[in-house]
Design an enzyme around this catalytic site. Structure first.
Site, mmCIF file in Angstrom:
data_model
loop_
_atom_site.group_PDB
_atom_site.id
_atom_site.type_symbol
_atom_site.label_atom_id
_atom_site.label_comp_id
_atom_site.label_asym_id
_atom_site.label_seq_id
_atom_site.Cartn_x
_atom_site.Cartn_y
_atom_site.Cartn_z
ATOM 1 N N ASP A 53 37.239 42.595 41.131
ATOM 2 C CA ASP A 53 37.810 42.676 39.784
ATOM 3 C C ASP A 53 36.673 42.785 38.756
ATOM 4 O OD1 ASP A 53 40.329 42.242 38.028
ATOM 5 O OD2 ASP A 53 38.770 40.979 37.140
ATOM 6 N N TYR A 82 32.407 42.497 30.696
ATOM 7 C CA TYR A 82 31.629 41.502 31.448
ATOM 8 C C TYR A 82 30.134 41.865 31.462
ATOM 9 C CZ TYR A 82 36.322 40.306 33.253
ATOM 10 O OH TYR A 82 37.646 39.976 33.368
ATOM 11 N N LYS A 139 39.068 47.367 33.479
ATOM 12 C CA LYS A 139 39.942 47.131 32.320
ATOM 13 C C LYS A 139 39.473 47.924 31.099
ATOM 14 C CE LYS A 139 40.443 42.538 34.254
ATOM 15 N NZ LYS A 139 39.122 42.171 34.768
ATOM 16 N N HIS A 190 43.092 45.303 28.809
ATOM 17 C CA HIS A 190 42.523 43.958 28.976
ATOM 18 C C HIS A 190 43.246 42.901 28.135
ATOM 19 C CE1 HIS A 190 38.463 41.927 30.122
ATOM 20 N NE2 HIS A 190 39.435 41.046 30.106
#
Ligand code: A2P
Length: 316
Positions: free
Chosen positions: A43, A48, A77, A110
């Site tokens: 994922d 990130y 996302k 997201h």
């Protein structure tokens, strides 16, 4: 490894490796180790800040013949500043370039909130766009286009509540297959899980271990520590496993996808082995009683004075 069935018979590996908070410099080894021990689901998300390195690890695993691309399930996302219809596909292409992949298995919106294009992280109300300025269905049209172009096999959402899902379902041509939300014994999301299951939408549980490694800015004072809950510890002792394994098994036994994050090789393996733990009906019933309605990720970082969103709107 347990897999969850999609309406067309395809399958999603139920246990994935989370990469939120996995630092560059650590996430390469984590992803490689995960694939080595048997994870087939990773994922990811551009916010990130590590998709490049995740991509290097996936590429090396493919090149070394550890796994075939078709055996992997890769999720990423769409960030909040690319919700305009015409911005969705370029955002996915950037993620694909960073991950060094031709396609994703799953692409998620997201958050159900929008930023202006030039804002990576909203700092004030002026960085946000309201739902009437940028309705979810516009973003979804861009998402559907990505499926039609073969850039992602499936699309879905993250952090959507029932009202936001109902609205999206009333507009969607391609239905979402997934809603990724926070879920663990302190925040069980029963109503949302029932709603999703009745609409053939799977639920992915994020922060399944309580995300203790969030930055202090994202933490409330005196938060309960999920991994130290006395009941979880008692069940772990009874099965001679760790509290983390109990939490992961709990999520799997509710038929959700679960994505524990770890960058530690021993814990990556330990978490994978949680799929072999079978909790009893009594364990599951006892865990049902410790729901505190407590979110570790409460969304308040998107709420600004004079802004278009309240915490209630975000989770609607
Ligand atoms: P680490 O990455 O050093 O293993 P969540 O998945 O809920 O976001 O939680 C991630 C946090 O839980 C990280 O701090 C991670 O640390 C830690 N963690 C992951 N697996 C385990 C485990 N098996 N036991 C204890 N802590 C774990």
């Amino acid at each position: 490894m347990k897999a969850l069935m999609l309406p067309n018979g395809d399958q999603v590996p139920a246990l994935g490796l989370g990469t939120w908070k996995s630092k560059p410099g650590q996430v390469y080894e984590a992803v490689k180790e995960a694939i080595k021990v048997g994870y087939r689901h990773i994922d990811c998300a551009p916010i990130y800040g590590n998709e490049n390195e995740v991509g290097n690890a996936i590429k090396d695993c493919l090149q070394e013949g550890m796994v075939k691309r078709s055996d992997l399930w890769i999720t990423s996302k769409l960030w909040n500043n690319a919700h305009a219809r015409e911005d969705v596909m370029p955002a996915l292409k950037k993620t694909l370039s960073d991950l060094q992949l031709d396609y994703l298995d799953l692409f998620l919106i997201h958050w159900p909130i929008s930023f202006k294009k030039d804002s990576i992280m909203a700092q004030s109300a002026s960085d946000l766009l309201s739902m009437s300025e940028l309705p979810h269905e516009h973003t979804w049209e861009g998402m559907e286009q990505c499926v039609k172009e073969g850039l992602t096999r499936y699309i879905g959402v993250s952090n959507f509540g029932i009202k936001n899902l109902q609205h999206l379902l009333s507009k969607a041509t391609i239905v979402p297959i997934m809603n990724q939300v926070e879920a663990h014994p302190y925040f069980q999301q029963k109503e949302l899980l029932d709603f999703c299951q009745s609409h053939k939408i799977h639920l992915t549980a994020y922060s399944p271990l309580g995300s203790i490694d969030r930055s202090s800015a994202l933490k409330a004072e005196n938060e309960p520590i999920l991994l130290e809950d006395p009941l979880i510890e008692k069940i772990a002792q009874a099965h001679q496993v760790t509290p983390a394994q109990v939490l992961i098994s709990w999520a799997l036994q509710r038929d959700t996808v679960v994505i524990p994050k770890s960058v530690n090789p021993a814990r990556i393996k330990q978490n994978f082995e949680a799929s072999m733990l079978i909790l009893t009906a009594e364990d599951m019933q006892a865990m049902e009683q410790i729901d505190k309605g407590f979110r570790y990720v409460n969304g308040s970082f998107f709420v600004f004075e004079g802004g278009p969103y309240s915490v209630e709107d975000i989770w609607a």
